[in-house]
Each structure stands twice: as C-alpha cells, then as structure tokens.
Design an enzyme around this catalytic site. Structure first.
Site, PDB file in Angstrom:
ATOM      1  N   TYR A 195       1.212   2.212  -2.161  1.00  0.00           N
ATOM      2  CA  TYR A 195       1.588   3.164  -0.664  1.00  0.00           C
ATOM      3  C   TYR A 195       3.210   2.408  -0.481  1.00  0.00           C
ATOM      4  O   TYR A 195       3.254   1.202  -0.363  1.00  0.00           O
ATOM      5  CB  TYR A 195       0.685   3.320   0.266  1.00  0.00           C
ATOM      6  CG  TYR A 195       1.359   3.659   1.253  1.00  0.00           C
ATOM      7  CD1 TYR A 195       1.182   5.523   1.221  1.00  0.00           C
ATOM      8  CD2 TYR A 195       2.042   3.424   1.728  1.00  0.00           C
ATOM      9  CE1 TYR A 195       1.827   6.068   2.398  1.00  0.00           C
ATOM     10  CE2 TYR A 195       2.335   4.354   3.352  1.00  0.00           C
ATOM     11  CZ  TYR A 195       2.916   6.212   2.487  1.00  0.00           C
ATOM     12  OH  TYR A 195       3.552   6.667   4.004  1.00  0.00           O
ATOM     13  N   GLU A 252       8.310   8.818   1.329  1.00  0.00           N
ATOM     14  CA  GLU A 252       7.481   8.442   1.058  1.00  0.00           C
ATOM     15  C   GLU A 252       6.530   8.366  -0.601  1.00  0.00           C
ATOM     16  O   GLU A 252       7.568   9.280  -1.274  1.00  0.00           O
ATOM     17  CB  GLU A 252       6.205   9.615   0.987  1.00  0.00           C
ATOM     18  CG  GLU A 252       4.494   8.583   2.070  1.00  0.00           C
ATOM     19  CD  GLU A 252       3.666   9.223   2.115  1.00  0.00           C
ATOM     20  OE1 GLU A 252       3.486   8.605   2.798  1.00  0.00           O
ATOM     21  OE2 GLU A 252       3.201  10.439   1.266  1.00  0.00           O
TER      22      GLU A 252
END
Lengths: 291, 394, 291, 394
Positions: free
Chosen positions: D112, D200
């Site tokens: 992530y 992101e």
C-alpha cells in the site's frame, strides 16, 4: 582537546563498499578511528572487514550504532542526497569527500543541513583529523602529530605539506580540517576559527587559503575583531591568472575579485601573520609560538 | 562551460523569454541571406555580432550595425576568420567562427540582470541594475548602490514577490514591471534548470511600448553538472580554448597554460598553486598549472609530461609530489617509466616528500635518467628556476 | 493585556486597494486600529483614505512605516506569495483572511514563515481582535467587549455568536483569534493556548473547534498537562456525516477520524468544560468563572 | 474532486509509472472488444472494474475476473447501469456508468502506498505498508506498526533517500526496492504537481520478476487548486454526487444533504454546523448543511431557499443569521424579497442576531409572510423542531 572529532566520535562511512570508501575506511580504522557502521543501500546485513556492520540506510545505522559523524564517499550524482540522508538521520557532523558535485546541489545541501542542525564539512575535501585520536578523511595520518596548533585549509596536499612542516619542526596539531575547494562548502574558514577560539587545546591556527571567493576576507574580518589566537596564513595562487579555474572548482579570480593579493592584504590588516611562501609556514609558526 | 550568445538566446526563447529574431551565419553569404530575411520582416537595421565567449565585444569591434544586407555581409566577412581582441581577451584575441545576425529593437531603457552564485551566502543571487549595457563590475566600482540583489534561498528558490520587488526597485512600473519580473523569473528558472553558474541578460531592454526583450544573453554552465545535461554538453565550442588545456581535460588532468618557463607537475591543486608561487618567489616564472591528481599513476604522469612539454617556453620542469596515501617510491618508479615514453630535453627537478620520500629520491638518483633531486619545495623551486635560466641562456 | 495584537501594533494591509481590502481596512481604522500602510503592487505612492500611504512592496512599507503586523486580502492565486513577501520583509505577524488557497501552497507558506520566525494566522479566517485596542480582521467589532477571556475558534460567525453571548452576560474578551477553517493553518488551537497561558490579562479560554483534523486533540493533550487556565470548549459538527466537507475545507471526517465525539471526549478527559450546545457557551463561562 | 481509477492510472502512466494495459468501456460490447484486445496481447485473465469514486469495490462486486471476452462482456453488462453498493457507499449505492477492462498481473507481493496531507505536521506524508490491498484505516486499527511514513518537508519535498529508505523499510531489496522507490517518487511528484489531496496506489504490486506495477490508483484533487488545472477539472464526473449539492456548488453555496426534516440556512460554516447540532439537541434532525456565506445577498438567499426546499423531507426551515458586518435589517429585507420568488410551503423560523437584529426581526414580523421569529439560537431550534414535527403530523 580538539574540534569537530575526537576519540569519542562514532563514525559511519557512507559508500563503505565502494573502492574509495572501503580503502579509506580501512585506513581510518588502522589509524584508530572508531568506525562503527557503514551504509550502502542493498548491502545491508553484510559485515565490512568482519567488524563493521553495513546497513541499507543511515537512519538504521544511526539507530543501531549511535553513529554521530558520517564520512561520505558517494559518487557526485548521489552525493547531495547522501549528505541529506545523513542530516535527516541526525548525524552531528557530515564530511563529504566527493569531488565534482554540482554547485547548485550543494546550495540545497547546505540549506538542508543548516535547517537540521547538522554541520557539513566539504565537499571536495580531505576531511578532518585530530591527531592521535581520530582520522575522518583521506589524509595521510602519519604526517600528523598530536599538539596544539589548529590547521584549516581549502586544499589537500598543500595541507599535508604544511602539516608536515609543522611536525618536522616539532609542532603538533590539535585538529586539521580540509574545508574543501568548491565554491559552495558547508564549513568555512571563519566557522573553524570560531571553534578553535573556544578550544582550550589550541594555541594558534594555521589558515591556508587560495584564490577565489571571499572566505579568507570574511575570516580576516572575524580575526580583526580581537581574535584570541595567533593566526598564521598562506594564500595559494599569487601567480594565478584571472578567469582561469586552478584545479579546484572554487579557485578562480572572477570579475577581478578573489585575488591572493586582496586576501593577503585583508589578513595582514587583520593582524594575521601572512607568509608569502608555502615553505615558510612551519618556520613562521615556530617563530610566532616562540614569541 | 560557456555558451555563445545565440545558444543562450535559444535556451531563453524556449523558456518564453522574448529575444529579437536572429540567424547564425558562418560566411558572408549566409550573413547576407540572414540580413535580407530580417530586413524583409521589417527590421530597420541589423546587428552583426561576433559569437565569441569573451565579453566586451562592442568595444573590440565585434558588434556592428548594418543598414543593408550587403553591409551586413561585409561586416560579417571582416569578422569571420579574424581574431577578435576585446578588453576581456588576451592581446592575441579569440577566433571568430560564427556571427549572429539579429534584428534591431526599439530601446527605451536598458537594464542589467544576471543570476550567479553568491559564494558568501552560499546561494544563487539575482543581480540587477538600471545601468544596462554596462559591465556589472564597472557599476560595482563606480556606483555600488545601483546594484540590487535578491537571493534564492535554498529549498525555496526565487519567489514571485522577489522579482516583482526587483522590478519596482529598478524603477519600473505597470506593464514594464510585470514583463521584467516575469522575464527575471524565467531567467532564474533557466539558471536553476540548466545548472548554470552564470545566466546574464545585458542589456535587458524595455522597448518604447513597454515590452521586455533580452538583447544580449550569456550562460556559463557548471562543468560538474554537465553529466545530467547531455544536450548542453553538445553546445560546447572549444575553438577559443587553449589546445593544451583541452587535451589535458581529455585526460582528466587540470592544466592551465601560463607565460613562464618553468613547467610544473604537482599532485593536488592547492600544492600546484603553491608550487607556482614558490617558483615566482625564487625569481622564476611558471609555465603552467598542472594538477596530476591524487593517484599520480604512470599513465597520468606520462600524459601530464607529454602535455607539459608541449608548452613552447618550457625550459625546465619541476615535479613536486607530496606522498600521502600514495607512496613516493611508487611515484618515483612511475615518473621514470613515464619519462621513458616521453621525450624530455630540458632539466627535470624532482621533489618528493611524504611517505617513503627518501626511498623515492634514491630510486631517482640511481636511474639512468638525469634528475635534479630536491628535498624541500624551496630547494626544488630554486633549482628549477636556475635550470630554466641556464637552459634559456644555453 | 492581550496576545498577538494590541494598541501598539502597527498594521499593514496587503491588497488595500481591492474591494474587500479597502472595505475592511476602513472598518479596522474606524475601530481604532493603527493602520500605518497599505501594499498593492503598482499603486505605490497613492494614499488610502487620504491618511494611509500605499506602497508597491511590503519591504518598502515596513521600512517606511515600521509596520509589524500584516493583514492580507489577496486573491487565492496570489495569497501564498503575499504571505511569503510579508514574512521576508520581517513582519512579526501575518494574518491571512483569504479563503480558497490551495492546501499545498499553504504547506510551503507555513514552512517559509516558520523558517523566518513570522507567525501566520489563517488563512480562511476572520483575523484577530483585542477588544478596545486593535481589530485586525473582518469580525464585527461591536459585539466585543474588553475583558479577560480569550477566545480561539476555527470559524467566523460561530465565534461572533460565542463572543456575543459572552458580552451579553457581561464577560469581556482579552483577545479573540479566528485560526481558520483550512486543513493547513499557521497557528493552531494549541499555539493560542500557549500564548494565553503566558498572558496575565487572560483568566479563561473559550475554544471552539469543529470536525476534521486533530488540532483539538492536540490542544487537549496540552491542556491535560496542567494547563493553568480553565478552558470552555464547544465542538461544531456533532451531527455532521462522515466523508462530507462541511463548508470549511478542513471540516471533514476522513477515514473515520476527526469526529466531534472524539474531540469532545479528549477535551473532557483533559479537564476542559465541554458544552454540547453552542447556546451554552456564555452561560458555561459565567459558571466557570463564578466558581 | 475525485478521479476514477482509469483517469488516475492515465495520469500515472504519463509520469512513467507502470500500470497494466486497460481500456474504458461504456457497454457490454465495448467491454468484449476491450477484453479481446487484452487476451490477444497475452493476458490470461482480464479484470472488469466498475469505475466509481467509492472504495471497497471488490467487496461490493465491482471487480470481477473474466477468463473469456464473453464473460467480460457479461460482467460489464451486469455492472453498467446498476447501482453499486460498497462498504463506502450508502445503501442506495452509486451508479456505474463506465467499466475499466484491464489485463492481469503476476502478483508476488502487494504493498500500500499513498500521499496525503498530514494536517498535524502541516506537510504531505507518504504512508506505506506491506499489507497491500487492505484499507489503510483497517491496517491503522489492527497493526499500526506496519504503517511507515516519510514526510515531505516544506521547500524540500520528498528526497530520493527517503523513498529508498521507505522501500527497504517495506522489506524490499534489489530491483524491487529500486523500482518501488522510483514509483513512489513519481507518485509524490504527481501528488505535488496535480495539487492532489490524496494520491493512492493500492495495491502496488511487485511481480514475480521484481517489476513494480500500480494495480489500482486513486487521486483526489484539491478543489481550491482546480483553477490552475483546467485539464483535471475536465475529468470531473458528477454522476455520483447529490444533484442538490451540485446545484448548490454552481451557485457557490456550500450545501450537504442530510436525512432529517429541518432545513437550515445559516451564514458561516461553523455556525451552520452549530445550528445543526442545536437542532439535534432540541430533539430534531437537520435536513441539510447550508452555508449561505458572509454577504447573504438577496440572490444568494433566494438560491439557497430554492435548493433547500428541494430536500424531500424538509418540514420546516430554520434561518439563522448572525449579522456582523452585514446588518440584520438588510438581511431581513433580503429574506422577504427572496421568499417572494420561491414557493415555501412549510413553516419558516428566522433567528437574527448581531448588528441591527431587533430592527431585522421587526421587519420580518411586519411582513406579509408568516415567520416564526426567534431571538436565541436555542429558541429558534426548538421552534423549528416543533414546527417540523407538527408539520409531519399534519
């Protein structure tokens, strides 16, 4: 006594697995310097010379070993980033040996180090040695001798020459600092003079300048204001022509400014003992200390 | 690395700075064609400008105004192939291989503006003055208060308010102030993005209708940064440089030609300067600066010797090596091996000091080659100066 | 007594010739604030209201008038640069009213101001008022009353509401600060609490927070550590849904964080007097001060 | 402003980040054609991904893997035109107007990585974890030590050593570390250059041969910065937004629809939230957040009323104005004038406070329109809640 480094300094070598880095790390260890860690990204977990742990990042190395001084041998394209990494990881002193770092990279690096309270010495310098205690650089340790004269210089071999003269006439050195020959450097003549003034182990300072910039003039202005120690100075490049870079990126008389004559005049006016010949440095120090 | 005016202007034009129309010419015919184009496009006069790295071209006759294409061709023909002498060149001048033919501008006001490195504050600085066209060194001498500065703080660079402030402090207002501010910001960005050590527009012209034009431009690029500017490295024009300095640079040797008779080869730039100074103290004149570097390998010493000996006036050579990490005995062997590959017909004084100096000296003494061996730098300088004057007399 | 501004403050208005700037500069002058200069590039040399000289640059204005506080009404695309100009010119306090400045612009501005020692209040805030002495902002002066309660708030009208309640129950204010509703602001609740703690003229602090961010939690942690003054707090947005921006760019519950409930809990635990209704602020202060 | 996955990936691809090949489809046929292309290019499977702004698509059935083009078409057909319900949408879900058909990746490791604004330290921060594919909030709850952060200092930004450090701290090494570091630096530059508030990549995939691929991507752009990103503003897809919120935004009003029955109109965001809270304290439920702004001009009040009244459950309206610089008597006149242009069929409670409040209230009382006038906020909230419940009963 000494300035910048001593036997308590915990030294980290960035680029320890490179050819220059490994050679000089070994030399520093042989001199007795306390090399506690090395950093090369991707080589973390290895041991250097079976004794010095290598880490991937400076932060890791500092956390694991308490290193507070970093000696940097990293090629020019990556040198600025390496110094910033050292500063970010909280080392007190970063000494960058690398020659050929772009000047604007160093502008950023100096700003970054100042903002984080890390002192930078160099780049393009031989490093720092406190004889008998700690060598953090590429200078030949054996020409030095423990003692009470500080040495500041923009160059390498000329410093060794001067130190050798001192040692031969029996005068030892407290700390010798090569501040580097580039136009943008982390620590100036004046910075070192300030530190020597506070050092109880230093009785006199040899200051070796050269053409280019105004660091010597700034040092002279500082000395003129009641500097407590005698200063013996030599300026290299009295015969250098204007507009030509003399080896060092910073050694150039530009726009008629930065001549040896100007610098010698300023230092003389400030009360420094200025010698015209590099051969006279040792004798002059002996004379001044004998007074 | 210095760029020519036409190269510098092309870089500025790419970045949105207004520059006059212009064309490069390498012959009188090309100059005529270029001038014709400019006259056809409405220029009243054209400038014929010698493309050399030295400043002060105007004073040296390197900038001429032509009213016809034939006149432009004539000026260009006279300049091309000649040696241009300006206050910033030696008496020999520099060769003119290219001229730049450029349209005129309606000049109402001339400013000076440059970005350079302020070594003292350790950051770039904009230097500007309302006395455009003049050498900034001259302004600094005669009217230092006329020089306005704005620093580019590390991390922050030059901020818009600073260029606005600069424009107002130069006495501009309205459209001219906005235009000059925008131009200076573009110049500063070019300075940063191109890793320049100097980016100068002199004069920066305010026209009668308040437009802002760069009438002359000069970039000097940080050699240490050329590795990341392959496109700029291609702009390198070595024609004004000393051939020996170029050859030395190819071998990564730092060499500067001087006027004297004592050639010298030293390890380390500071010690090399100190050696020159010591030669001078001994009553001689150095023929060059030459830093053979830390390692002083056989190959480097040989290359250094070869270049050194090409100096026309060299009557003696002084080798000064301070052995630090490198041992003098190894250096001595290297010198002997190197001298085997280079013809040296002048006396060579060698001074070795530092690690294993005595061993090194002994090796030299016992070699077939003739060396004058010295122990101290002073002794070496004196021997070399004597040898050179003896040689000169012989 | 007061914090940030008082009758000695010498106020400069950036954007004084704009419609907002001129209107509020006039209001500040009417309140009695010492507005000494205005700045609008290109309008240098004019006089504002026949009494306030206008300059092209802040540096000029500061040099000419000794201004130490700048009140900034500059449209969003130019606001960041205007604050930096004020900081570079050495003003002690910059108050940026402008709403709608990009958040990343403010990141730079806050860093720049910190590096230069200039305090920034705002942006997107009503400004600061020390009742009876100096109004540097867009709040209605008349609702305020001289006194000894400090007020800190992220919002505009909600602050006026709270101040009005205080004034109606007879409680005056030392200084009222609107810190602004944006995600990145120069001065936080905690910063103001620190200053009030050092102010002899402040007996209690009203702190008005709202959803989003963690400024209230950080203030709570600070209060918990023996804060010397009573704190009366209200958090707006108890009924706000997650993931929705409530007017202010900074008022958003993101990733489940920044709820009113959390903030109220933290403040209560820290010993603050937390009221659930905005109508109870005045009464609660009266009660606390009466204790 | 939120961008779709396919838009975000296009922005990353432009900046040198490796993303899987993919094609946008608005119909089952387009989806089939896209899948055929990907299968022809060597994909073993393709993903059919609903393009909605809400996260948690996988859990809501918004991502399906297809082994044939027909299967891809079938999945796309089922998604397109449907309302997708995910853990991050309401129970009504959000409309799927577009799907993205994308080739597969050889996943060895999922990370992530995101850039967001750290409000507390007032600078952007990289947040990364080795637990790719998971919601970062979930990781923060269950395993906060797994989250690694690097701040982007003002002026300095994210430095290369920081992304290298991040890569090693994520447990990567060699080629994967270098690739991840380079990708994160590009993501950070995109975040900065695009004025994002969130950038992101989740998951950032390390493939079996240590390549680094962005398998999902999400950008959220700072609305305040859209003025300087005209190209990004064009990517705006309003289909998932509340129509009333869009209409309000067009009139520069800040409006958020809520579930309650008391419509409210307030000047100032903080006071508007406080008013909602006070309605709740009085036992009612706000129907909306609405900040009519500082000026509260007739036009704004009228627009606000129009939008407010479109709220389906609105059974009473509370107008709460604190007159500061603006005088309440002028606001009162504005309200009366505005109400003349909008049909209002529910009770309206008006609370005016501040400058000339009494005069304002008097004007309202004497108007032809029926207002419930209140003095304090509490009184106003209680009256409005009562009126709303009375209305609801009626």
């Amino acid at each position: 006594m000494s300035i910048f480094v001593d036997s308590d300094s915990r030294i980290l070598v960035q680029g320890i697995t490179g050819s220059e880095g490994s050679f000089h790390a070994r030399q520093c260890i042989e001199y007795g310097s306390n090399v506690v860690a090395g950093v090369t990204p991707g080589k973390g977990g290895q041991m250097f010379e079976d004794t010095v742990p290598v880490f991937n990042t400076v932060a890791e190395a500092v956390t694991a070993t308490g290193a507070d001084v970093s000696l940097i041998f990293v090629p020019p394209p990556f040198a600025a980033d390496a110094v910033m990494e050292a500063a970010d990881a909280g080392v007190r002193l970063a000494i960058c040996i690398t020659e050929g770092v772009p000047a604007l990279d160093m502008v950023d690096v100096v700003g970054y180090c100042n903002a984080r309270g890390t002192r930078l010495i160099g780049p393009n310098c031989p490093g720092v040695i406190t004889p008998g205690q700690c060598k953090v650089g590429i200078m030949p340790g054996f020409v030095h001798k423990e003692g009470r004269v500080g040495v500041i210089s923009r160059s390498g071999t000329l410093t060794y020459e001067a130190v050798d003269q001192l040692t031969r006439v029996g005068i030892g050195q407290s700390t010798c600092i090569g501040i580097g020959g580039d136009p943008v450097i982390g620590t100036t003549h004046r910075d070192c003079l300030e530190r020597f003034a506070e050092d109880e182990g230093t009785d006199a300072v040899v200051m070796i300048g050269e053409i280019g910039g105004s660091g010597e003039e700034e040092a002279a202005a500082y000395i003129a204001d009641d500097y407590p120690l005698p200063v013996i100075a030599f300026i290299a490049g009295q015969t250098a022509p204007p507009g030509k870079r003399m080896g060092h990126a910073g050694a150039i008389i530009a726009g008629g400014k930065g001549t040896a004559a100007e610098k010698m005049k300023a230092l003389t006016a400030a009360g420094a003992h200025v010698v015209e010949s590099p051969s006279e440095i040792g004798a002059k120090v002996l004379e001044v200390l004998g007074d | 690395m210095k760029l020519h005016e036409y190269q510098s202007k092309a870089l500025l034009r790419e970045r949105g700075v207004t520059v006059p129309d212009g064309h490069v010419a390498a012959s009188a015919d090309e100059a005529r064609a270029a001038a014709e184009k400019l006259f056809a496009a409405g220029s009243a006069r054209v400038a014929v400008k010698a493309q050399v790295h030295a400043g002060g071209r105007g004073k040296g006759g390197g900038i001429k105004l032509a009213s016809t294409a034939d006149e432009a061709a004539e000026f260009a023909g006279a300049m091309l192939g000649s040696q241009l002498v300006t206050p910033q060149t030696g008496t020999e001048g520099v060769p003119v291989n290219t001229v730049y033919i450029e349209g005129g501008a309606d000049i109402a006001n001339e400013l000076y503006v440059a970005l350079t490195l302020d070594r003292s504050s350790r950051c770039p600085v904009v230097i500007a003055s309302a006395e455009g066209g003049m050498d900034i060194e001259e302004v600094a001498e005669t009217n230092p208060d006329a020089i306005i500065r704005e620093h580019c703080a590390p991390g922050w660079g030059l901020r818009p308010f600073q260029v606005t402030r600069l424009a107002y402090n130069l006495g501009l207002s309205g459209k001219a102030a906005r235009g000059a501010a925008a131009t200076i910001l573009k110049l500063a960005n070019a300075y940063r993005d191109l890793d320049a050590s100097l980016a100068e527009i002199n004069p920066l012209v305010i026209t009668g209708d308040d437009n802002v034009i760069a009438l002359d431009a000069k970039f000097d690029i940080d050699d240490n940064a050329l590795y990341r500017h392959a496109d700029l490295a291609e702009l390198h024009d070595p024609s004004e440089e000393e051939p020996l300095e170029l050859e030395a640079a190819e071998h990564s040797l730092s060499y500067v030609a001087l006027d004297g008779t004592v050639g010298c080869m030293v390890n380390g730039a500071g010690l090399a300067m100190g050696t020159m100074d010591e030669i001078s103290n001994a009553g001689g004149f150095p023929a060059n600066f030459l830093d053979v570097g830390g390692g002083a390998s056989v190959e480097r010493v040989a290359n250094a010797f070869r270049i050194l000996m090409k100096g026309e006036r060299v009557s003696a050579v002084l080798i000064n090596i301070f052995g630090g990490i490198v041992r003098c005995d190894r250096v001595a062997k290297g010198v002997i091996e190197a001298l085997g590959t280079v013809e040296v017909n002048v006396p060579v004084v060698v001074r070795l000091q530092g690690t294993n100096a005595e061993e090194g000296r002994e090796i030299l003494r016992q070699s077939d080659l003739e060396f004058l061996v010295a122990e101290t730098l002073r002794e070496a300088a004196e021997k070399a100066v004597n040898a050179a004057s003896g040689q000169a007399e012989a």
